[in-house]
Design an enzyme around this catalytic site. Structure first.
Site, mmCIF file in Angstrom:
data_model
loop_
_atom_site.group_PDB
_atom_site.id
_atom_site.type_symbol
_atom_site.label_atom_id
_atom_site.label_comp_id
_atom_site.label_asym_id
_atom_site.label_seq_id
_atom_site.Cartn_x
_atom_site.Cartn_y
_atom_site.Cartn_z
ATOM 1 N N ASP B 396 5.428 -30.588 30.332
ATOM 2 C CA ASP B 396 5.819 -29.762 30.125
ATOM 3 C C ASP B 396 7.217 -31.059 29.629
ATOM 4 O O ASP B 396 7.837 -31.708 29.871
ATOM 5 C CB ASP B 396 6.943 -29.177 31.113
ATOM 6 C CG ASP B 396 7.634 -28.080 30.362
ATOM 7 O OD1 ASP B 396 7.472 -26.964 29.799
ATOM 8 O OD2 ASP B 396 9.034 -28.377 30.248
ATOM 9 N N GLU B 425 3.109 -31.743 25.335
ATOM 10 C CA GLU B 425 3.973 -30.659 24.944
ATOM 11 C C GLU B 425 5.370 -30.949 24.796
ATOM 12 O O GLU B 425 6.083 -30.866 25.058
ATOM 13 C CB GLU B 425 4.384 -29.122 26.165
ATOM 14 C CG GLU B 425 4.735 -28.319 25.970
ATOM 15 C CD GLU B 425 6.086 -27.721 25.838
ATOM 16 O OE1 GLU B 425 6.721 -28.933 26.742
ATOM 17 O OE2 GLU B 425 6.177 -26.252 25.490
#
Lengths: 672, 672
Positions: B396, B425
């Site tokens: 993330d 990401e």
């Protein structure tokens, strides 16, 4: 703005041993900094890099650079020109000849980051930003504690203003977000995470002649009215005026050194010269001396010096041929037999590329165990002629010597004399030609001589101007040489000579002709690219005013080059759409479009061609739909042009070339 | 042929301190070797370089390489595939997972050079070549004097043959120019001028899943029939069968760790959660533990292990979300307050991007003075899950952590477990996305979600497949995520879901959907790309068999991917000419063209489009003018095609997509 930083470039404390700032895509750069970029002194070098960091904080970037011969680095701030791509740009004024080093530094600007976040909070009308304001003040306090010379007072003043405004967020923001405050803190703020791109990039700043120049190649011995007597430097002096009137900048001499007698070649490379045959000037060295002597038949060193001065008075330079090879009679052949290749029977091996034999020439073995003294001797040769005022050397066959030799020779000579120019005569594969340019050769011979069709010329020039090559490879387009009489000149007559000259002179800022070209000499050895009765082996007496000469055409082309800055640069070239395969057209412009030149050449020397030429208005600095005047610099005709224009070139009745200068937008258009 | 060279790579004597062999343009290479190239284990890596030297002697080149974790280098000879460009090619079989190092060596082969020159002399029928023959024999004698293991005998034999033939040039040439003699002497001959390219290039050989895989993203807590009760790992197990039947390879779980209570968010990101609101799984950490614990409502670690095993039984892998941030209740918040950002008043700063506030999340300060223990703790988190069998991590927001952290983390984890995959990401600017991939991220999220038109898709895929990026950036095309419900899906209904899925699944070998996509869920926050009532803040119970679902379509697309190797690779993509702006068409083929797939997608979800599609025969391995059959892998229809083919796609009555497999050339054509 520029300031000197201490030499110890990594002195910042608190540095983390991991990558924080990312610096990449530094331009200009040749092979990531392995080889130097080339530029011209006086230019502003545009430097770009991608610089960014993680998270939301603001990065800053600067060009850090070191002038030729110095150790200390100065710094010039860069501007973020494309935030989406984190692209920064700066410029570096090349004020001196020589090798500049530069690199990019990046760091986080905590003050600007803080201002940016505070602005967001104030815009969002957040109630309590006292803590955020305290953070910013603490940041300035830390800077104010460090002695910073002049800037220190300003930091103190800023701190006072911030403290005074501390309870009013909008006022704090006003003070902190001023250009002065941001620039001040960017300059003196902490650089805890400063990163520096490695390695340094090198830019060679050379004089203008490294890029621009019209060359004229001649054999001194042929500058005589009497084929039975060698021409001399004194004779050659008499031709300088005419060469200058034609508009040439460089007079390049085939080798002027003593010519060997052993195995001397006769006319047309015949073995066994007659007593009056002068031999090949590339068979260097005799009892009269080697590479630092002149052939007695040409005169003395003093005569040579006088010739150089005479050329200088006319604004021309003399270029010498630097051919590192020896006749069997060269002093080195007995002084340093170990510099040569030896056969098992102990004899020195002459040059040979079976079945071809060059019995009059010994190649040197640059990889001999005594290479150091051999190399040093070559450098002394260059220094000898540099001391006599020569600053341009056309280097014969550099691709047969170790590439490391050239790196060493060029770097060490240019460290002493950064105005010395080396032209590489390497007609070989693309990798070696590029490699020599990367190792420091100022200019390079090219494949231009063998690029004839529209497609060939377009592809080749696109490669030269639009790839990485534009950063380091400076072409010199010779239309002919003593070794190359291309087929198009053999068959195309005077129109071919004109079109090839115009192509060379307008496609490349450096170009050259070998004497005889202006007389459209085209007698070749059958089925070869070689001149019949080549001047390499005999004295050639010419009537320089023979009928059919194109001296006037050459003069006009060289004048067009001199008067139009667009023709004195290389990379800003755009080919234009013209619907005839024998017509090629292109435009060159200065960056500000104050000078644009459109060239159209008929490549067919026999038949007239006509077509519609499309000129995108932005290429010549004209508004879309606008019209403008063009003036043919060769014939003087004027036309009013727009985006599509009729062009006809008849090689039989007129010049096969237009060189149009774009004139200011016509009055009606400008008024709209 | 391959042999081990001693580790001391520069042991050759007589080495000159200057450049003799030139080695450049080594490929593959990312930024000249600053960053690793990516490849898949089992592949043959094609390695190329330009290698040449001055003069006429023959150069040789080899790939020198070192397998993962070893020190010694092996050598594989290269072949001169383009003599005009001095281009050499070799290949490197990637047999193991991990980081290979390789470089290129070049040297002069004096024996081959001698053979070549002797051949010229013999062809030219030169009378006396005794001296030349003596030179060659002397060369072999020098080699024979050095002990060379097995080869030594062969050198002795060659020497005998040459001596025996010495008086007959043609026989000497016969012996010396044999392939055996040349290969023998190339292998054992002197390498006085051997040069080695620096730096070594690194290639990461990864497992196939690094490149190919269909991902399915879900929230464990939503896998429940009762919205009042959190779904558990046990519940989620029941869904694995269906996910497997649809053809997915990776089940990717939104964070499964304990969710904090302080400032927990309610539905639609509302501050002030009700007592039954489950909170955002990205607010990680509570009294129940942090990144190495599981949220008690989902079950136990044992339940998780069982879930991972159950997925494994079906041939699927579980991917975890690695989100390095903490809820205020995370154990780190009191154990390591210095890992966080602190405000002047001493409190820890929560995440904020004014005006947005994330009161339930504390970001970590990766540049804290205690960074070493913070970094180490993150690595321990990864190790913890690796030990439980997890091999895929979706990371993330990696772009908010220092880039050096990722280099360190990925290198050190992969040194222990080279099968671990990291997906970045990072929805941010292109430079950072590229930089993360260069630092080691196995795969990357992309801009695919925002590339809708034919032009946008063509440009983006051309950038990804045809630039430098193809060497290091592996895309994972997600059609939606919990954060992104793109406008086309909001308005385009089922046809848009199908066309976007087909594009993702055929343009990229790795792609993914976030659960709900198969139900064509498209309720958005007005004027935003966000889901209304986002699953990020609440438990979402779905009827997986709701009418209008496209599970069957997804199943057929994933089957087509699995059965066609052409769809399991990325870079061999060619867009096809099709004369309608809403129709996009492309072909993918294996290198030998044994498998070619042509995809046509109607980008307009509302209206039928038809056009003529041009398929260059060479793209599908067909002779010019030949016809062939294509079979639609979605609908089963068969057509006979040639260069120009009619295509019609009606999104209203049928699938808006064709996935055609090219069948063997039809009989009539093959017979010609």
């Amino acid at each position: 703005m520029k300031k000197k930083r201490p030499t110890a470039r990594n002195a910042t404390s608190n540095r983390r041993p991991y990558e924080q700032l990312v610096i990449q895509d530094v331009r200009p750069s040749v092979d990531g900094g392995r080889h130097p970029v080339k530029a011209i002194v006086g230019e502003y070098l545009i430097v770009e890099a991608t610089v960014f960091r993680h998270g939301h904080d603001r990065a800053r970037a600067a060009v850090r650079w070191c002038p030729p011969g110095e150790e200390g680095f100065a710094e010039t701030p860069m501007t973020l020109v494309n935030p989406g791509l984190d692209l920064w740009r700066g410029e570096l004024r090349l004020e001196r000849l020589g090798r500049y080093r530069f690199t990019i530094v990046g760091w986080t600007d905590p003050f600007a980051s803080w201002v940016e976040e505070l602005a967001k909070r104030v815009r969002a009308e957040q109630a309590d930003v006292a803590s955020e304001i305290a953070e910013g003040i603490a940041l300035v306090e830390r800077v104010a504690k460090r002695p910073q010379g002049e800037a220190w007072r300003s930091v103190g003043a800023l701190l006072g203003q911030l403290r005074h405004a501390a309870t009013e967020p909008a006022r704090v923001l006003d003070v902190a977000s001023s250009q002065e405050a941001l620039a001040l803190m960017a300059g003196v703020g902490p650089r805890d995470d400063e990163a520096c791109f490695e390695p340094d990039q090198v830019v060679i700043a050379e004089r203008e002649r490294a890029c621009v120049g019209a060359w004229y190649e001649l054999f001194v011995r042929s500058q005589t009215p009497d084929p039975a007597r060698s021409g001399t430097f004194r004779d050659a002096e008499h031709r300088l005026d005419e060469i200058h009137r034609m508009g040439f900048d460089v007079v390049y001499l085939a080798p002027i050194h003593p010519i060997g007698h052993t195995n001397r070649k006769g006319p047309n490379n015949r073995l066994g010269a007659g007593p009056s045959d002068p031999g090949s000037p590339w068979a260097i060295g005799s009892q009269a001396g080697g590479h630092t002597a002149v052939e007695p038949a040409l005169g003395t060193l003093k005569d040579f010096d006088r010739f150089v001065r005479a050329a200088g008075v006319l604004g021309m330079e003399v270029a010498l041929d630097f051919a590192i090879q020896c006749s069997p009679d060269h002093p080195w052949a007995h002084e340093h037999p170990d510099w040569f290749y030896r056969r098992p029977d102990g004899t020195i091996r002459y040059a040979e590329n079976p079945p071809k034999k060059y019995e009059d020439i010994y190649p040197l073995n640059f990889d001999t165990s005594d290479w150091k003294s051999l190399w040093e001797a070559q450098r002394e040769v260059v220094r000898f002629w540099v001391a006599r005022g020569v600053r341009i050397f056309r280097v014969d066959n550099p691709h047969t010597k170790p590439i490391g030799f050239w790196t060493w020779l060029i770097e060490s000579i240019q460290a002493e004399h950064p105005d010395v120019i080396f032209l590489a005569e390497a007609f070989t594969g693309p990798p070696m030609m590029k490699a020599l340019a990367k190792r420091g050769f100022t200019q390079s011979y090219t494949y231009f001589t063998w690029r004839n069709t529209k497609r060939e010329l377009t592809d080749y020039l696109t490669e030269l101007t639009s790839t990485d090559m534009a950063q380091y490879f400076r072409p010199n387009f010779f239309v002919n040489t003593p070794d190359i009489l291309p087929p198009i000149l053999q068959v195309g007559g005077c129109p071919a000579f004109k079109s090839r000259l115009a192509l060379a002179a307008t496609l490349s800022p450096a170009y050259g002709i070998y004497s005889g070209f202006e007389l459209c000499e085209n007698a070749a050895v059958p089925d070869r690219e070689e001149y019949l009765n080549s001047e390499k082996y005999e004295i050639k007496v010419r009537d320089w005013n023979a009928p059919g000469n194109i001296k006037d055409f050459i003069t006009r082309v060289n004048l067009a080059r001199r008067e139009n800055p667009a023709l004195q640069q290389f990379a800003r070239l755009r080919f234009l759409e013209i619907d005839d395969d024998q017509l090629i057209a292109y435009v060159k412009s200065t960056p500000d479009k104050s000078n644009s030149v459109i060239i159209v050449v008929n490549l067919d020397p026999f038949v007239a061609h006509e077509a519609i030429l499309c000129v995108p208005p932005e290429e010549v600095g004209v508004d879309p739909g606008g019209s403008y005047d063009v003036c043919d610099l060769l014939g003087g005709q004027r036309y009013t042009w727009s985006e599509r224009n009729y062009v006809r070139l008849d090689p039989v009745v007129a010049d096969p070339v237009h060189i149009f200068r774009v004139e200011r937008a016509s009055r009606g258009e400008a008024a709209r």
